[in-house]
Design a protein around this motif. Structure first.
Motif, PDB file in Angstrom:
ATOM      1  N   VAL A  88      -7.452  -6.492   5.367  1.00  0.00           N
ATOM      2  CA  VAL A  88      -7.767  -6.824   3.974  1.00  0.00           C
ATOM      3  C   VAL A  88      -7.639  -5.529   3.167  1.00  0.00           C
ATOM      4  N   ILE A  89      -6.841  -5.570   2.090  1.00  0.00           N
ATOM      5  CA  ILE A  89      -6.570  -4.323   1.363  1.00  0.00           C
ATOM      6  C   ILE A  89      -6.759  -4.475  -0.147  1.00  0.00           C
ATOM      7  N   ALA A  90      -7.606  -3.637  -0.722  1.00  0.00           N
ATOM      8  CA  ALA A  90      -7.634  -3.470  -2.180  1.00  0.00           C
ATOM      9  C   ALA A  90      -6.829  -2.202  -2.452  1.00  0.00           C
ATOM     10  N   SER A  91      -5.617  -2.371  -2.932  1.00  0.00           N
ATOM     11  CA  SER A  91      -4.693  -1.229  -3.024  1.00  0.00           C
ATOM     12  C   SER A  91      -5.030  -0.321  -4.201  1.00  0.00           C
ATOM     13  N   ILE A  92      -4.677   0.945  -4.065  1.00  0.00           N
ATOM     14  CA  ILE A  92      -4.804   1.875  -5.200  1.00  0.00           C
ATOM     15  C   ILE A  92      -3.587   1.679  -6.090  1.00  0.00           C
ATOM     16  N   GLY A  94      -0.379  -0.628  -6.189  1.00  0.00           N
ATOM     17  CA  GLY A  94       0.128  -1.854  -5.572  1.00  0.00           C
ATOM     18  C   GLY A  94       1.534  -1.720  -5.009  1.00  0.00           C
ATOM     19  N   SER A  95       2.271  -0.692  -5.448  1.00  0.00           N
ATOM     20  CA  SER A  95       3.658  -0.563  -5.005  1.00  0.00           C
ATOM     21  C   SER A  95       3.842   0.516  -3.952  1.00  0.00           C
ATOM     22  N   ALA A  96       2.744   1.098  -3.474  1.00  0.00           N
ATOM     23  CA  ALA A  96       2.868   2.252  -2.570  1.00  0.00           C
ATOM     24  C   ALA A  96       2.713   1.886  -1.096  1.00  0.00           C
ATOM     25  N   LEU A  97       2.625   0.586  -0.788  1.00  0.00           N
ATOM     26  CA  LEU A  97       2.307   0.207   0.595  1.00  0.00           C
ATOM     27  C   LEU A  97       3.454  -0.501   1.314  1.00  0.00           C
ATOM     28  N   THR A  98       4.599  -0.583   0.640  1.00  0.00           N
ATOM     29  CA  THR A  98       5.742  -1.325   1.200  1.00  0.00           C
ATOM     30  C   THR A  98       6.093  -0.822   2.601  1.00  0.00           C
ATOM     31  N   GLU A  99       6.201   0.495   2.732  1.00  0.00           N
ATOM     32  CA  GLU A  99       6.647   1.092   3.984  1.00  0.00           C
ATOM     33  C   GLU A  99       5.622   0.849   5.106  1.00  0.00           C
ATOM     34  N   VAL A 100       4.367   1.221   4.828  1.00  0.00           N
ATOM     35  CA  VAL A 100       3.353   1.136   5.887  1.00  0.00           C
ATOM     36  C   VAL A 100       3.152  -0.325   6.333  1.00  0.00           C
ATOM     37  N   LEU A 101       3.311  -1.264   5.415  1.00  0.00           N
ATOM     38  CA  LEU A 101       3.050  -2.657   5.790  1.00  0.00           C
ATOM     39  C   LEU A 101       4.180  -3.274   6.613  1.00  0.00           C
ATOM     40  N   LYS A 102       5.318  -2.569   6.693  1.00  0.00           N
ATOM     41  CA  LYS A 102       6.370  -3.046   7.601  1.00  0.00           C
ATOM     42  C   LYS A 102       5.809  -3.082   9.013  1.00  0.00           C
ATOM     43  N   ALA A 113      -4.313  -9.422   0.368  1.00  0.00           N
ATOM     44  CA  ALA A 113      -4.476  -8.509  -0.770  1.00  0.00           C
ATOM     45  C   ALA A 113      -5.779  -8.877  -1.464  1.00  0.00           C
ATOM     46  N   TYR A 114      -6.635  -7.871  -1.626  1.00  0.00           N
ATOM     47  CA  TYR A 114      -7.975  -8.085  -2.155  1.00  0.00           C
ATOM     48  C   TYR A 114      -8.050  -7.568  -3.589  1.00  0.00           C
ATOM     49  N   ASP A 115      -8.354  -8.439  -4.493  1.00  0.00           N
ATOM     50  CA  ASP A 115      -8.517  -8.147  -5.928  1.00  0.00           C
ATOM     51  C   ASP A 115      -7.225  -7.729  -6.620  1.00  0.00           C
ATOM     52  N   ARG A 116      -6.480  -6.778  -6.026  1.00  0.00           N
ATOM     53  CA  ARG A 116      -5.225  -6.325  -6.625  1.00  0.00           C
ATOM     54  C   ARG A 116      -4.060  -6.763  -5.751  1.00  0.00           C
ATOM     55  N   LEU A 117      -3.019  -7.282  -6.379  1.00  0.00           N
ATOM     56  CA  LEU A 117      -1.862  -7.728  -5.603  1.00  0.00           C
ATOM     57  C   LEU A 117      -1.089  -6.522  -5.057  1.00  0.00           C
ATOM     58  N   ILE A 118      -0.647  -6.629  -3.809  1.00  0.00           N
ATOM     59  CA  ILE A 118       0.231  -5.614  -3.214  1.00  0.00           C
ATOM     60  C   ILE A 118       1.658  -6.054  -3.501  1.00  0.00           C
ATOM     61  N   MET A 119       2.427  -5.152  -4.117  1.00  0.00           N
ATOM     62  CA  MET A 119       3.762  -5.520  -4.576  1.00  0.00           C
ATOM     63  C   MET A 119       4.823  -5.186  -3.520  1.00  0.00           C
ATOM     64  N   ASN A 319       4.900 -11.219  -5.932  1.00  0.00           N
ATOM     65  CA  ASN A 319       4.810  -9.765  -5.674  1.00  0.00           C
ATOM     66  C   ASN A 319       6.185  -9.123  -5.501  1.00  0.00           C
ATOM     67  N   GLY A 320       7.208  -9.831  -5.908  1.00  0.00           N
ATOM     68  CA  GLY A 320       8.560  -9.287  -5.801  1.00  0.00           C
ATOM     69  C   GLY A 320       9.283  -9.799  -4.561  1.00  0.00           C
ATOM     70  N   THR A 321       8.515 -10.377  -3.622  1.00  0.00           N
ATOM     71  CA  THR A 321       9.152 -10.979  -2.438  1.00  0.00           C
ATOM     72  C   THR A 321       8.946 -12.488  -2.462  1.00  0.00           C
ATOM     73  N   GLY A 322       8.274 -12.967  -3.507  1.00  0.00           N
ATOM     74  CA  GLY A 322       7.959 -14.387  -3.621  1.00  0.00           C
ATOM     75  C   GLY A 322       6.515 -14.545  -4.075  1.00  0.00           C
ATOM     76  N   VAL A 323       6.138 -15.802  -4.350  1.00  0.00           N
ATOM     77  CA  VAL A 323       4.773 -16.058  -4.824  1.00  0.00           C
ATOM     78  C   VAL A 323       3.820 -15.981  -3.636  1.00  0.00           C
ATOM     79  N   ILE A 324       2.729 -15.254  -3.818  1.00  0.00           N
ATOM     80  CA  ILE A 324       1.733 -15.143  -2.753  1.00  0.00           C
ATOM     81  C   ILE A 324       0.644 -16.192  -3.004  1.00  0.00           C
ATOM     82  N   PRO A 325       0.381 -17.063  -2.017  1.00  0.00           N
ATOM     83  CA  PRO A 325      -0.677 -18.066  -2.198  1.00  0.00           C
ATOM     84  C   PRO A 325      -2.010 -17.366  -2.472  1.00  0.00           C
TER      85      PRO A 325
END
Ligand code: BGC
Length: 354
Positions: A88-92, A94-102, A113-119, A319-325
């Motif tokens: 569960v992640i509240a990102s600082i 939202g666009s800085a986690l693409t690499e690590v989340l691979k 994604a908690y409170d803030r969407l991860i892009m 989030n740029g990859t599609g709609v997140i439920p």
């Protein structure tokens, strides 16, 4: 426990939730929060940890220093390496986690994604937040009502303060507030004398109180605002930290609780509510972090049990990859007339804390 193997999924489908009740107890949940410097994230983190533990999970709760992006990336890396079952992640940013989340995607670890969407990451399975557009609408509407803009005869001055644009919520807060305020700006009923009207011009790095205070001080001296000088009718501040910075700058210019402009906020943090009680800040938006944490725990439990996850919005948050439920919780406007009922009677705060 491993959620990840096809075998698990099959087992899950064949034997259903009951068979998983005890396995669910062993799930390991990573929770990554942005900072401890703002009250709300401490509450979000500790509420979630307590509720997840009550559900029987092991919790790895991490705060990323004071909004430090590399620290957050490292902490998430460790959660992936240590085989968390859900993260569960509240990102600082939202666009800085693409690499690590691979890495999470590779290991089939569901990410909420908690409170803030991860892009820009297809590793994000669900999003839980408050209705962020409504937060902005409540702020804009409060200003419109308090100034009776629909009947205003003279132009009224307003200044605008947003959070950082790398927080995706800011776009929604802004959109909601502008739905209400922009028609008045376009008509000339509301005027922004600083000329700073774009979201980017009004942005505040890391939602930092001192930054907002500095910007307000600069605007005060360039425009000439003051209780005896150029009148200021309202300040749209997107959260309580910004409102607090704005309030400090205005108090230092000679404003007091008899002539403060209408100032909005968000979070109902303690300094914000205290300023509402003192008549320095007009309103805040109450987002009961207990509700959001409970909703996320429900999501985690459902994922772990292989059951359908409850969502109530499948159109808004792309989030740029599609709609997140998503599951959107309800924000509520709070001011001096209802804070007692919303915050004290509900047990969110004791009277002493305020
Ligand atoms: C949250 C607000 C919070 C702000 C600063 C936003 O993403 O939705 O509740 O005040 O971040 O932390």
């Amino acid at each position: 426990m491993k959620l990840k193997s096809g075998l698990t999924a099959m087992f899950c489908a064949m034997f259903g939730a009951v068979a998983f009740a005890s396995a669910a107890n062993a799930a390991k949940i990573g929770v990554s929060m942005p900072t401890q410097s703002l009250q709300r994230w401490n509450q979000d983190g500790s509420n979630m940890k307590a509720m997840l533990e009550k559900s029987g999970h092991d919790v790895d709760l991490q705060y990323a220093g004071d909004n430090d992006i590399p620290t957050q990336v490292n902490q998430i890396e460790n959660m992936i390496a240590s085989d968390c079952d859900v993260i569960v992640i509240a990102s600082i940013d939202g666009s800085a986690l693409t690499e690590v989340l691979k890495g999470a995607k590779d290991k089939n670890i569901p990410v909420i994604a908690y409170d803030r969407l991860i892009m820009n990451s297809d590793a994000v399975s669900y999003y839980a937040t408050f209705d962020n557009t409504k937060v902005g609408r409540l702020q804009g509407q409060y200003i419109a009502d308090a100034l009776d803009l629909a009947n205003a005869k003279e132009p009224l001055n307003i200044e605008l303060f947003t959070g950082p644009t790398d927080d995706n919520n800011v776009n929604f807060f802004w959109g909601g507030a502008m739905e209400v305020l922009k028609p008045y700006i376009d008509k000339g009923t509301l005027v922004v004398p600083s000329g700073q009207t774009s979201k980017e011009q009004c942005a505040t790095l890391n939602w930092n109180l001192e930054e907002a205070q500095k910007r307000m001080e600069n605007i005060i001296s360039s425009v000439g605002y003051g209780p005896e000088d150029t009148p200021l009718a309202a300040v749209l501040a997107q959260n309580d930290a910004l409102a607090n910075g704005v309030t400090n700058a205005l108090l230092a210019t000679g404003y007091d609780n008899t002539n403060m402009p209408v100032i909005t906020g968000q979070d109902c943090d303690k300094p914000g509510v205290k300023n509402i009680k003192r008549g320095y800040q007009s309103m805040s938006v109450f987002k009961d972090t207990r509700t959001l944490a409970a909703q996320v725990v429900k999501m985690v439990d459902a994922i772990v049990a292989g059951q359908p996850v409850e969502v109530n919005d499948t159109t808004t948050y792309d989030n740029g990859t599609g709609v997140i439920p998503s599951f959107l919780c309800e924000p509520v406007a709070a001011d001096k007339n209802n804070y007692q009922k919303l915050l004290v009677e509900s047990g969110y705060y004791t009277e002493d804390e305020l």
